[in-house]
Write a protein that holds these residues in place. Structure first.
Motif, PDB file in Angstrom:
ATOM      1  N   GLU A 248       7.494   8.644   1.572  1.00  0.00           N
ATOM      2  CA  GLU A 248       6.688   8.026   2.644  1.00  0.00           C
ATOM      3  C   GLU A 248       7.222   8.466   4.018  1.00  0.00           C
ATOM      4  O   GLU A 248       6.434   8.752   4.929  1.00  0.00           O
ATOM      5  CB  GLU A 248       6.797   6.503   2.488  1.00  0.00           C
ATOM      6  CG  GLU A 248       5.731   5.705   3.180  1.00  0.00           C
ATOM      7  CD  GLU A 248       4.356   5.826   2.554  1.00  0.00           C
ATOM      8  OE1 GLU A 248       4.224   5.563   1.360  1.00  0.00           O
ATOM      9  OE2 GLU A 248       3.423   6.201   3.277  1.00  0.00           O
TER      10      GLU A 248
ATOM     11  N   ILE B 293       2.995  -0.631   2.450  1.00  0.00           N
ATOM     12  CA  ILE B 293       1.960  -0.582   1.401  1.00  0.00           C
ATOM     13  C   ILE B 293       2.086  -1.859   0.574  1.00  0.00           C
ATOM     14  O   ILE B 293       3.160  -2.161   0.037  1.00  0.00           O
ATOM     15  CB  ILE B 293       2.121   0.666   0.504  1.00  0.00           C
ATOM     16  CG1 ILE B 293       2.102   1.953   1.345  1.00  0.00           C
ATOM     17  CG2 ILE B 293       1.036   0.704  -0.582  1.00  0.00           C
ATOM     18  CD1 ILE B 293       0.812   2.242   2.082  1.00  0.00           C
TER      19      ILE B 293
ATOM     20  N   LYS C  50      -2.745  -0.138   2.720  1.00  0.00           N
ATOM     21  CA  LYS C  50      -1.890   0.067   3.892  1.00  0.00           C
ATOM     22  C   LYS C  50      -2.044  -1.133   4.831  1.00  0.00           C
ATOM     23  O   LYS C  50      -3.163  -1.499   5.207  1.00  0.00           O
ATOM     24  CB  LYS C  50      -2.316   1.353   4.603  1.00  0.00           C
ATOM     25  CG  LYS C  50      -1.417   1.734   5.735  1.00  0.00           C
ATOM     26  CD  LYS C  50      -1.808   3.109   6.261  1.00  0.00           C
ATOM     27  CE  LYS C  50      -0.920   3.504   7.414  1.00  0.00           C
ATOM     28  NZ  LYS C  50      -1.183   4.868   7.853  1.00  0.00           N
TER      29      LYS C  50
END
Ligand SMILES: C[S@@+](CC[C@H](N)C(=O)[O-])C[C@H]1O[C@@H](n2cnc3c(N)ncnc32)[C@H](O)[C@@H]1O
Length: 289
Positions: free
Chosen positions: A25, A75, A80
């Protein structure tokens, strides 16, 4: 220094607080390359500027700053959710509230349900409920006392195209809700529930997350009791309803005593545990679920 994605990934994984998905991420966030593309293209090279930015993030993490506040999102159940210092970072254990709600929705014969997400913070619960049950939801009210948190929740509602179904509402807990004639089929609530005298709190949480989201009076039970004593005024008691709270792992006994005294046999309730075997949810309902 080689700047291949795989090398930077391995460097990130030396930080024991980071899982593999967090590390990916971070690379995705800095490079603006999609998460899955990062996984596929691990032999690609990263520019020096990108690597410098990633190491700056590592330094902030080493100081205890939570990753979600660095990235500006978390998340939650695959959705999101924008966060900032005014909102609690949605936790993994909070996700399971929606498993109970989704089961309730599946077995409910009314197909346009009204829901309330009290103490919404980032809006993670109400928004995920909407995203996962678009056909069954009429309206979800998401409410918080904090204007700053509601500003973030509004961004999330807009980002997920939920403005027609989700209404934001500022309220000091039930103050403005009790006067509303609308009654709800579903209530989800992850209130502040840490006892003010509890010293056993993670340093990073205490330093970075909003105090308003953490502490509650009455050994942390204040908000649960407020809802329990007002069920008739909040919930659609003539229809099927469900209330799902997140609770602190030490709060089951105190709540059970209160429930016995306050609602007795009028409604049913059950306590459930989380993935770590801690008591984590209180579910109150009026028909078998
Ligand atoms: C534990 S956080 C939960 C946030 C979000 N629902 C989640 O699960 O991540 C509690 C939230 O309650 C809000 N809050 C605190 N006191 C409140 C009050 N008196 N009335 C309404 N909301 C309150 C805080 O601003 C915070 O957003």
């Amino acid at each position: 220094m080689k700047n291949k994605i795989i090398d930077v990934l391995n460097k990130l994984l030396q930080n024991e607080k980071l899982g593999r998905s967090d590390a990916i991420e971070i690379i995705s966030y800095v490079t603006k390359i999609e998460y899955n593309e990062v996984i596929i293209n691990q032999n690609n090279f990263l520019s020096k500027k990108v690597v410098k930015h990633i190491f700056k993030i590592l330094k902030s993490l080493a100081k205890g700053k939570p990753l979600a506040y660095i990235l500006g999102y978390k998340i939650f159940r695959g959705h999101k959710i924008i966060v900032n210092k005014n909102t609690l970072i949605p936790r993994m254990e909070t996700e399971q509230i929606l498993d109970y709600v989704n089961d309730f929705i599946k077995t409910n014969n009314k197909n346009k349900l009204n829901a309330l997400d009290l103490c919404t913070g980032s809006g993670c619960l109400g928004i995920s409920m909407f995203l996962e049950n678009k056909q069954s939801i009429n309206k979800i009210v998401i409410s918080d006392i904090s204007k700053k948190a509601l500003k973030v929740a509004k961004q999330n509602v807009e980002m997920h195209d939920a403005t027609s179904n989700i209404e934001l509402f500022q309220s000091d807990f039930l103050t403005n809700i009790l006067n509303d004639k609308n009654k709800f089929n579903i209530l989800v609530c992850n209130p502040p529930y840490i006892d003010k005298n509890d010293l056993n709190i993670d340093d990073s949480t205490l330093k970075y997350e909003p105090k308003l989201a953490l502490f509650a009076e009455d050994n942390g039970l204040f908000y649960y009791k407020e809802v329990i004593k007002n069920i008739n005024r909040i919930m659609a008691i003539k229809e099927q309803f469900i209330i799902v709270f997140e609770i602190g792992w030490k709060q089951k006994d105190g709540l059970e005593t209160y429930l016995n005294n306050e609602i007795g046999l009028k409604y049913k309730w059950k306590f459930t545990k989380d993935y770590f075997n801690n008591w984590r949810n209180l579910i109150i309902f009026n028909k078998e679920i």
